[in-house]
Every structure is written in structure tokens, then in C-alpha cells.
Design a protein around this motif. Structure first.
Motif, mmCIF file in Angstrom:
data_model
loop_
_atom_site.group_PDB
_atom_site.id
_atom_site.type_symbol
_atom_site.label_atom_id
_atom_site.label_comp_id
_atom_site.label_asym_id
_atom_site.label_seq_id
_atom_site.Cartn_x
_atom_site.Cartn_y
_atom_site.Cartn_z
ATOM 1 N N GLY A 54 3.985 7.375 -5.381
ATOM 2 C CA GLY A 54 4.583 8.343 -4.463
ATOM 3 C C GLY A 54 6.075 8.127 -4.287
ATOM 4 O O GLY A 54 6.831 9.079 -4.108
ATOM 5 N N PHE A 94 1.765 10.982 2.218
ATOM 6 C CA PHE A 94 1.271 10.358 0.992
ATOM 7 C C PHE A 94 1.989 9.040 0.763
ATOM 8 O O PHE A 94 1.372 8.021 0.487
ATOM 9 C CB PHE A 94 1.488 11.294 -0.202
ATOM 10 C CG PHE A 94 0.860 10.779 -1.465
ATOM 11 C CD1 PHE A 94 -0.504 10.931 -1.676
ATOM 12 C CD2 PHE A 94 1.616 10.124 -2.427
ATOM 13 C CE1 PHE A 94 -1.106 10.436 -2.836
ATOM 14 C CE2 PHE A 94 1.024 9.633 -3.582
ATOM 15 C CZ PHE A 94 -0.335 9.801 -3.786
ATOM 16 N N SER A 95 3.314 9.077 0.919
ATOM 17 C CA SER A 95 4.093 7.886 0.615
ATOM 18 C C SER A 95 3.776 6.740 1.570
ATOM 19 O O SER A 95 3.775 5.581 1.178
ATOM 20 C CB SER A 95 5.581 8.224 0.682
ATOM 21 O OG SER A 95 6.322 7.107 0.296
ATOM 22 N N SER A 136 -5.172 -1.434 -1.830
ATOM 23 C CA SER A 136 -5.522 -1.063 -0.450
ATOM 24 C C SER A 136 -6.622 0.002 -0.438
ATOM 25 O O SER A 136 -7.483 -0.002 0.437
ATOM 26 C CB SER A 136 -4.293 -0.566 0.308
ATOM 27 O OG SER A 136 -3.842 0.677 -0.193
ATOM 28 N N LEU A 137 -6.596 0.893 -1.440
ATOM 29 C CA LEU A 137 -7.645 1.915 -1.493
ATOM 30 C C LEU A 137 -9.000 1.283 -1.812
ATOM 31 O O LEU A 137 -10.016 1.605 -1.205
ATOM 32 C CB LEU A 137 -7.288 2.964 -2.562
ATOM 33 C CG LEU A 137 -6.179 3.948 -2.188
ATOM 34 C CD1 LEU A 137 -5.575 4.595 -3.422
ATOM 35 C CD2 LEU A 137 -6.702 5.025 -1.243
ATOM 36 N N SER A 142 0.964 6.211 3.042
ATOM 37 C CA SER A 142 -0.483 5.927 3.020
ATOM 38 C C SER A 142 -1.161 6.214 4.353
ATOM 39 O O SER A 142 -2.125 5.532 4.699
ATOM 40 C CB SER A 142 -0.803 4.469 2.657
ATOM 41 O OG SER A 142 -0.224 4.069 1.479
ATOM 42 N N SER A 158 0.830 -1.194 0.000
ATOM 43 C CA SER A 158 0.000 0.000 0.000
ATOM 44 C C SER A 158 0.871 1.253 0.000
ATOM 45 O O SER A 158 0.637 2.205 -0.741
ATOM 46 C CB SER A 158 -0.911 -0.004 1.234
ATOM 47 O OG SER A 158 -1.532 1.239 1.371
ATOM 48 N N ALA A 159 1.918 1.216 0.819
ATOM 49 C CA ALA A 159 2.766 2.402 0.956
ATOM 50 C C ALA A 159 3.595 2.648 -0.305
ATOM 51 O O ALA A 159 3.714 3.777 -0.776
ATOM 52 C CB ALA A 159 3.679 2.237 2.170
#
Ligand code: PFF
Length: 457
Positions: free
Chosen positions: A23, A234-235, A331-332, A237, A18-19
Motif C-alpha cells: 500500500g 488500507f495503508s 499480521s493478516l 491496516s 503491518s501498516a
């Protein structure tokens, strides 16, 4: 019975998936280059350590304690309160982010295809037949603009991307998300390592490394600090609830502090490796590394056209970017799906269909707003950039502040202690620093990021 990740490594792979995304590979390198190289990097590392990690632990804690979707988690932990809305709004924000993020993800598929069919080379060569002194970067800029502002092709690629996400999520938590993350993350690491080694062996690579790593403290202003914080959110998440969902799939023995540290470490490592891949390559071919979408969709293809073995490296690079985007969008979408499944009460299958459809509608509007609907503006921005602006400058910082205040002040202290010490099995030495970071430090810094994002300071 609600699913959990089957192994500790699976939990780390999914959260790191996710992370790690656009980004890291696209945004981090140019932010670092623009903001003073190593000076920015040091501040960024500070932001990861002091803000990102506490917030990530807070999200994992909320999810792992409640074992529910984002909205349901707040409701379970503080029944009858309005905190439920923080979760509900996060789901909406996930939909908005996914709307424009899947447009860019679709572009990565198109560019993977172009790399596979050797389109960069062919397009430049045929333009030079007509105009012999045409520069590769001019030709590739025109190609990119023509594609991004066209109607059907970007929508088709983004639709395919959303369909792949939905297909993976249909497999469930263990056989879908965890399995895909376990397979894709090592591939991603391997691809990046290969690209990185190749870049470092190019003549003139040292110039690129200097650009990225030489500290230029004269470029550091208050703005740089805030940019580093925004990039860290952002990076990693955080501030969105995605990590609450992944926390909710962790079993009660998972050490959330250690997991957060591993995920943050991987995320930072990939960002730095991406910088080491991109800048030496640009320097080696005397191409100025630009900011914005043009860095990966115009500048790098120009580099690949000039590089020996460029066909192969271009293909590897775009597969890497597409995979990184995929594990983030999963993940979103999962944040949406669990909301429709658990809070609204749909079956998982139906929740996936509904989420994919809503995402698709946002994505079509985002994509068209770059071309035929570009004249329709909200607050002076087209829909695509408006979504980008409100999510990263308003909703993500607000979400992060809310999560921070919730765990710092509202959540029962015994719950926090149990989550950190795994019911007294671990020492939990970082409990007090964590609580004070969440109570005061994080909300205060986030407030500044927020004001800056709105242009108020
Ligand atoms: N962390 C992702 C990246 O670096 O590209 C983007 C992202 C994913 C942001 C999920 C927020 C989120 F909830």
C-alpha cells in the motif's frame, strides 16, 4: 499465559510492519500522482489524522483491554452480544485479503530473483537481437504478462511466501513476530533511504518531485477526498482486526495513543519516501509512471534497465518490496491463527498449519483466476479482482465503521477512559475528541467512502 510484546519498540515495529506494505510502496505513489500531487497529499494527511489514528487507537484499545483474538475480544468486552460476528467476519476478510495479497507478494519474490539473475537486462538485450527497435518497456510488459498469467511459477512463489510467514509465526509472538519485525523494519528503512538518495541524485529528478508534490487543486473533487480516505485505511491496516491482535499483545502500560501516533508517522513517512524514490527515477528516464501493478513490475524494471548501477538498485528495490509485503502478511495470518487457536481451540501449531492451508487455497484460486480461470467471473470480475474489490470497498469500510461505533457507543465508558489514561497515569487529554470522532465523524465519512466504493455516489 498469553504472550505480550517484550518492548514498546517491538510493539511499534510490529504494528508499523503491518501498516507498511504494498500500500505504501506501490499504491500510495501512483494515487498521489494521479490525484493532484500535493493537494492529494494534504487530504491524505488529514484522513490519517482524523480517521486513521482514531481508528487505530480504537483497535489497539479493543485488543489491549481484552487480550484475546479478534472475535474473542468482542465477546469478552460485550458478552452475549452479536458484536462477536464483527470479529468473526474480520477473520474471513483477513483470509480473502491474504489470498490475493500473497499472490502479489509471490510476484515480488520472482522479481527479486529476476533482479538477482540480471534477467531484466538479459531479456531486453536478447529481444533486441531479434527486433532491434524493441522497446524495453514492451519486452518487460510481455515478460510480466506471461509470468502473471502462467500457472505454476506464481503459485510456487506465493506458496514459498506463505511458508515463510508460517515459519515466522511458529516462533510465537516474541521470538517470531517481534523479532522478525525488529530485524526487518530497520533493514527496510535503510534500503528505502538508499534508494531515495539515489533517485534524488539522478538528472531531472526535480520533474518527478514536482509531479508528486506540486499541488494541483484543479484535480481535487469529492472523489479525491474519498480516494484519500480509502488509501489511509488500507495503508494503516485499519478496519480489519489485525491491529486488534497486535493491540492484544501490548502490555497494560503501553501508551496506545503514542504508539498509534508513531505507527501512523512511520507509515506516512515510508509512503512519501517511496514516492520520492519512484517518481524522480521515472522522470529522469522519460518513462511515464503508470498506475496499477505495471508501476512496480513493468515501469520500474524499465527504469532500472536504463540506470547506471541498475542491477544493484533493482535488487535493493525488490528486496524492499518483498520485505514490506512480508511484515504485512504476517499480521493478516496472525489474525487467522489466533482465531483458530483461541476461539476454535486448536493448538497454535495446528492453527498455523490450518490457516496457511486455507490461505494457500484462496491464493491458488486467485492466481489462476488471472490466467487459465480468467473467464470465470463474479459480478463481472475475475476472482482476484473480485476479492480486491469486496475487501477494500465493502468489508474494510464496514469493519472500520463497526469498530468505530463499538468503541464510541457500546464499550463501557470507564474501559475507554482507563485505556486512554492508562488507569489515570496519563492525562488522556484527547479522550473527548477521540470519542466524538469515533461516534460521529468516522462512521459518517466511512459511510461516504462505502457508497463511493459501490459506485452509488
Ligand atoms: N497496510 C498494508 C499495506 O499498506 O500494504 C496492507 C494491509 C495489511 C491491509 C493488513 C490490511 C491489513 F489488515
Amino acid at each position: 499465559m498469553r504472550s505480550t510484546f517484550s518492548t514498546r519498540l517491538g510493539a511499534i515495529a510490529a504494528a508499523a510492519g503491518s501498516a507498511i506494505g504494498l500500500g505504501n510502496i506501490w499504491r500510495f505513489p501512483y494515487m498521489t500522482g494521479e490525484n493532484g500531487g500535493a493537494a492529494f497529499l494534504l487530504i491524505y494527511l488529514g484522513a490519517v489524522l482524523c480517521l486513521g489514528i482514531p481508528l487505530m487507537i480504537a483497535e489497539f484499545m479493543i485488543g489491549r483491554t481484552a487480550h484475546a483474538d479478534v472475535a474473542g475480544s468482542f465477546r469478552k468486552l460485550l458478552p452475549g452480544s452479536r458484536w462477536y460476528w464483527v470479529g468473526a467476519v474480520s477473520v474471513f476478510v483477513a483470509i480473502v485479503i491474504l489470498g490475493f495479497y500473497s499472490v502479489i507478494s509471490g510476484w515480488t519474490l520472482e522479481y527479486t530473483w529476476r533482479a538477482l539473475t540480471n534477467d531484466f537486462q538479459t531479456s531486453v538485450a536478447s529481444a533486441q537481437l531479434v527486433t532491434p527497435d524493441a522497446q524495453a518497456s514492451q519486452v518487460l510488459t510481455m515478460d510480466f504478462n506471461a509470468f502473471a498469467t502462467s500457472q505454476l511459477p506464481p503459485i510456487l512463489w506465493a506458496s514459498l511466501f506463505i511458508a515463510i510467514n508460517a515459519f515466522i509465526l511458529l516462533g510465537g509472538v516474541q521470538k517470531g513476530i517481534e523479532r522478525a519485525s525488529n530485524i526487518l523494519m530497520p533493514i527496510l528503512l535503510l534500503l528505502l533511504a538508499m534508494l531515495c538518495v539515489n533517485s534524488l541524485t539522478l538528472p531531472g529528478a526535480a520533474g518527478g518531485l514536482r509531479f508528486l508534490f506540486e499541488p494541483d487543486f484543479s484535480k481535487v473533487t469529492g472523489q479525491t477526498v474519498l480516494a484519500a480516505c480509502g488509501q489511509a485505511f488500507f495503508s494503516m491496516s485499519v478496519g480489519m482486526g489485525c491491529l486488534i491482535i497486535y493491540g492484544s499483545y501490548m502490555d497494560d502500560n503501553t501508551k496506545i495513543g503514542k504508539t498509534a501516533l508513531s505507527v501512523a508517522g512511520l507509515d506516512t513517512m515510508i509512503a512519501i519516501l517511496a514516492g520520492i524514490t519512484i517518481f524522480p527515477a521515472c522522470y529522469s528516464y522519460n518513462i511515464t509512471p503508470n498506475a496499477g501493478p505495471s508501476l512496480i513490475f513493468i515501469t520500474l524494471p524499465s527504469v532500472f534497465v536504463a540506470m547506471p548501477g541498475g542491477y544493484f538498485w533493482a535488487l535493493l528495490f525488490f528486496i524492499l518490496v518483498a520485505l514490506a509485503a512480508l511484515t504485512s502478511t504476517m499480521s493478516l495470518l496472525e489474525a487467522e491463527v489466533t482465531f483458530f487457536d483461541e476461539t476454535i481451540g486448536m493448538t497454535r501449531r495446528r492453527a498455523i498449519m490450518v490457516s496457511a492451508l486455507i490461505t494457500w487455497v484462496f491464493c491458488v484460486v486467485s492466481s489462476l483466476s488471472l490466467g487459465v480461470w480468467n473467464d470465470y467471473k463474479i459480478a463481472g470480475l475475475n476472482f482476484f479482482y473480485f476479492c480486491d474489490f469486496i475487501t477494500s470497498n465493502i468489508f474494510m469500510p464496514l469493519g472500520a465503521a463497526a469498530i468505530s461505533l463499538f468503541v464510541g457507543w457500546k464499550l463501557d465508558r470507564q474501559i475507554v477512559r482507563d485505556a486512554i489514561t492508562n488507569r489515570k497515569e496519563d492525562s488522556g487529554w484527547y479522550l473527548m475528541p477521540l470519542i466524538w470522532a469515533l461516534r460521529v465523524f468516522c462512521p459518517a465519512v466511512i459511510f461516504l467512502v462505502f457508497l463511493k466504493g459501490l459506485g452509488l455516489i
